[in-house]
Design a protein around this motif. Structure first.
Motif, PDB file in Angstrom:
ATOM      1  N   THR A   1      32.951  56.259  59.663  1.00  0.00           N
ATOM      2  CA  THR A   1      31.803  55.387  59.911  1.00  0.00           C
ATOM      3  C   THR A   1      32.228  53.936  60.035  1.00  0.00           C
ATOM      4  OG1 THR A   1      30.432  56.917  58.614  1.00  0.00           O
ATOM      5  CG2 THR A   1      29.504  54.744  59.089  1.00  0.00           C
ATOM      6  N   MET A   2      33.217  53.517  59.257  1.00  0.00           N
ATOM      7  CA  MET A   2      33.676  52.130  59.309  1.00  0.00           C
ATOM      8  C   MET A   2      34.277  51.786  60.667  1.00  0.00           C
ATOM      9  SD  MET A   2      35.274  51.216  55.555  1.00  0.00           S
ATOM     10  CE  MET A   2      35.662  49.547  56.096  1.00  0.00           C
ATOM     11  N   GLU A   3      34.794  52.793  61.367  1.00  0.00           N
ATOM     12  CA  GLU A   3      35.340  52.543  62.701  1.00  0.00           C
ATOM     13  C   GLU A   3      34.268  52.090  63.687  1.00  0.00           C
ATOM     14  OE1 GLU A   3      37.254  56.137  63.818  1.00  0.00           O
ATOM     15  OE2 GLU A   3      38.976  55.866  62.495  1.00  0.00           O
ATOM     16  N   LYS A   4      33.002  52.378  63.366  1.00  0.00           N
ATOM     17  CA  LYS A   4      31.902  52.011  64.246  1.00  0.00           C
ATOM     18  C   LYS A   4      31.326  50.633  63.917  1.00  0.00           C
ATOM     19  CE  LYS A   4      30.603  56.851  64.936  1.00  0.00           C
ATOM     20  NZ  LYS A   4      29.509  57.846  64.902  1.00  0.00           N
ATOM     21  N   LEU A   5      31.874  49.980  62.883  1.00  0.00           N
ATOM     22  CA  LEU A   5      31.409  48.651  62.496  1.00  0.00           C
ATOM     23  C   LEU A   5      32.245  47.580  63.172  1.00  0.00           C
ATOM     24  CD1 LEU A   5      30.965  49.185  58.633  1.00  0.00           C
ATOM     25  CD2 LEU A   5      29.264  49.534  60.435  1.00  0.00           C
ATOM     26  N   ASN A   6      31.633  46.426  63.432  1.00  0.00           N
ATOM     27  CA  ASN A   6      32.422  45.308  63.942  1.00  0.00           C
ATOM     28  C   ASN A   6      33.150  44.628  62.780  1.00  0.00           C
ATOM     29  OD1 ASN A   6      30.645  43.354  62.691  1.00  0.00           O
ATOM     30  ND2 ASN A   6      29.232  43.631  64.402  1.00  0.00           N
ATOM     31  N   GLU A   7      33.970  43.632  63.082  1.00  0.00           N
ATOM     32  CA  GLU A   7      34.822  43.027  62.068  1.00  0.00           C
ATOM     33  C   GLU A   7      34.004  42.334  60.970  1.00  0.00           C
ATOM     34  OE1 GLU A   7      38.061  43.402  61.696  1.00  0.00           O
ATOM     35  OE2 GLU A   7      37.917  44.771  63.400  1.00  0.00           O
ATOM     36  N   VAL A   8      32.918  41.679  61.362  1.00  0.00           N
ATOM     37  CA  VAL A   8      32.085  41.003  60.367  1.00  0.00           C
ATOM     38  C   VAL A   8      31.433  42.016  59.438  1.00  0.00           C
ATOM     39  CG1 VAL A   8      30.077  39.512  60.020  1.00  0.00           C
ATOM     40  CG2 VAL A   8      31.642  39.084  61.921  1.00  0.00           C
ATOM     41  N   GLU A   9      30.938  43.096  60.005  1.00  0.00           N
ATOM     42  CA  GLU A   9      30.297  44.140  59.194  1.00  0.00           C
ATOM     43  C   GLU A   9      31.300  44.775  58.247  1.00  0.00           C
ATOM     44  OE1 GLU A   9      26.811  45.619  62.322  1.00  0.00           O
ATOM     45  OE2 GLU A   9      28.802  46.533  62.374  1.00  0.00           O
ATOM     46  N   LYS A  10      32.510  45.022  58.728  1.00  0.00           N
ATOM     47  CA  LYS A  10      33.549  45.600  57.867  1.00  0.00           C
ATOM     48  C   LYS A  10      33.860  44.669  56.693  1.00  0.00           C
ATOM     49  CE  LYS A  10      35.963  48.339  61.392  1.00  0.00           C
ATOM     50  NZ  LYS A  10      37.225  48.498  62.156  1.00  0.00           N
ATOM     51  N   GLN A  11      33.980  43.372  57.004  1.00  0.00           N
ATOM     52  CA  GLN A  11      34.310  42.410  55.958  1.00  0.00           C
ATOM     53  C   GLN A  11      33.219  42.344  54.904  1.00  0.00           C
ATOM     54  OE1 GLN A  11      35.414  38.572  57.451  1.00  0.00           O
ATOM     55  NE2 GLN A  11      35.802  37.711  55.426  1.00  0.00           N
ATOM     56  N   ILE A  12      31.963  42.313  55.345  1.00  0.00           N
ATOM     57  CA  ILE A  12      30.846  42.253  54.402  1.00  0.00           C
ATOM     58  C   ILE A  12      30.767  43.537  53.575  1.00  0.00           C
ATOM     59  CG2 ILE A  12      28.314  42.238  54.244  1.00  0.00           C
ATOM     60  CD1 ILE A  12      28.280  40.235  56.515  1.00  0.00           C
ATOM     61  N   LEU A  13      31.000  44.687  54.221  1.00  0.00           N
ATOM     62  CA  LEU A  13      30.986  45.961  53.500  1.00  0.00           C
ATOM     63  C   LEU A  13      32.050  45.987  52.407  1.00  0.00           C
ATOM     64  CD1 LEU A  13      30.023  48.935  53.243  1.00  0.00           C
ATOM     65  CD2 LEU A  13      31.784  49.520  54.918  1.00  0.00           C
ATOM     66  N   ILE A  14      33.256  45.556  52.747  1.00  0.00           N
ATOM     67  CA  ILE A  14      34.359  45.562  51.784  1.00  0.00           C
ATOM     68  C   ILE A  14      34.095  44.588  50.639  1.00  0.00           C
ATOM     69  CG2 ILE A  14      36.807  45.000  51.470  1.00  0.00           C
ATOM     70  CD1 ILE A  14      37.258  46.024  54.343  1.00  0.00           C
ATOM     71  N   GLU A  15      33.661  43.370  50.985  1.00  0.00           N
ATOM     72  CA  GLU A  15      33.410  42.366  49.953  1.00  0.00           C
ATOM     73  C   GLU A  15      32.261  42.774  49.039  1.00  0.00           C
ATOM     74  OE1 GLU A  15      35.365  40.136  49.319  1.00  0.00           O
ATOM     75  OE2 GLU A  15      36.155  39.060  51.033  1.00  0.00           O
ATOM     76  N   ARG A  16      31.256  43.395  49.638  1.00  0.00           N
ATOM     77  CA  ARG A  16      30.038  43.716  48.878  1.00  0.00           C
ATOM     78  C   ARG A  16      30.223  44.931  47.981  1.00  0.00           C
ATOM     79  NH1 ARG A  16      26.038  42.843  46.337  1.00  0.00           N
ATOM     80  NH2 ARG A  16      23.875  43.001  47.007  1.00  0.00           N
ATOM     81  N   TYR A  17      30.815  45.996  48.514  1.00  0.00           N
ATOM     82  CA  TYR A  17      30.822  47.263  47.783  1.00  0.00           C
ATOM     83  C   TYR A  17      32.184  47.639  47.196  1.00  0.00           C
ATOM     84  CZ  TYR A  17      26.199  47.888  49.756  1.00  0.00           C
ATOM     85  OH  TYR A  17      24.878  47.719  50.080  1.00  0.00           O
ATOM     86  N   PHE A  18      33.234  46.986  47.635  1.00  0.00           N
ATOM     87  CA  PHE A  18      34.550  47.262  47.068  1.00  0.00           C
ATOM     88  C   PHE A  18      35.004  46.124  46.161  1.00  0.00           C
ATOM     89  CE2 PHE A  18      34.297  49.977  50.765  1.00  0.00           C
ATOM     90  CZ  PHE A  18      34.891  51.149  50.345  1.00  0.00           C
TER      91      PHE A  18
END
Length: 263
Positions: A207-224
């Motif tokens: 699923t992360m492959e379908k996210l753009n770079e900003v979305e990936k960064q926010i996902l990682i910062e927020r949930y990891f």
């Protein structure tokens, strides 16, 4: 550097330089959403201060802050500058009301009737007051008489209130066999999660492959990395509301992917 679309407007600099009362008057006259966004950004500190007062009460701070922000938005939409009240004085009870409503509706691990929730709150207050008056811990009979209800109702509410804050699996118990303490998790059987972890990781990476770079960064910062939306917004030089919108978009993508996987 990443910027939200909101900051691309040529009029935004003039709006940001305006005083708060002028902005509220313009908002009422024009319903300009850019002005509304600026007012929200300008008063987020109120939501943050009030959220901290309700932290460490069984609900994550980030969830409380989101509810407080919703209350802030309600207050901005309802505020009438012509009535002469300071906005902070008007917004505070609105935000606190939303937070208390959220605690009342979501704070219980298991849903119990509203009547029981309200009685549980009254019992807790009665315990404090009666302990001072009686100079001892009040009995169920004392509480029932003080609240003008039956002892059965008091016992029912006291039992139900135990689901408000569930017992941690990390709680330890003394072992009778040796000196080693045993935690609750070791006493409860659990399924082997090895295979489900593999599936979850595969789903996450796909699923992360379908996210753009900003979305990936926010996902990682927020949930990891467990950062707040405010901290992420500062790091990306965007507004907290923009981070919130992107996070919702990410979750929606995950939801759709889950639905597609289950079909």
């Amino acid at each position: 550097m990443i910027k939200s679309n909101y900051y691309e407007s040529g009029d935004i600099q003039n709006i940001e330089k305006s005083d708060t009362k002028s902005l509220f008057k313009r908002l009422k006259d024009t319903n300009d959403q850019q002005i509304r966004e600026v007012l929200i950004e300008r008063h987020l500190y109120i939501a943050e201060i009030l959220s901290k007062k309700y932290a460490n009460r069984g609900i994550d701070y980030d969830d409380i802050y989101q509810v407080a922000c919703i209350g802030l938005i309600y207050a901005i939409d309802r505020y009438d500058v012509n009535k002469g009240f300071e906005f902070s004085s008007f917004a505070t009870p609105t935000i606190i009301g939303e937070i208390k409503k959220y605690f009342r509706d979501k704070g219980w691990t298991i849903r119990v009737p509203r009547r029981i929730q309200e009685l549980s709150k009254k019992i807790n207050n009665a315990k404090v007051l009666l302990s001072q008056q009686l100079q001892r811990s009040p009995t169920v009979e004392d509480i029932a008489q003080y609240l003008n209800c039956s002892e059965e109702e008091v016992l029912e509410a006291m039992e139900a209130s135990k689901v408000y804050t569930p017992q941690s699996l990390d709680v330890t118990y003394d072992s009778n066999n040796d000196d080693k303490d045993v935690n609750l998790a070791e006493l409860i059987g659990e399924e082997d999660v090895y295979f489900s972890k593999i599936e979850n990781n595969d789903f996450l990476m796909r699923t992360m492959e379908k996210l753009n770079e900003v979305e990936k960064q926010i996902l990682i910062e927020r949930y990891f990395n467990k950062k707040t939306q405010v901290a992420i917004a500062k790091g990306l030089d965007i507004s907290q509301m923009t981070v919130s919108r992107i996070e919702k978009r990410i979750l929606e993508k995950f939801r759709k992917e889950i639905e597609r996987t289950l079909l």
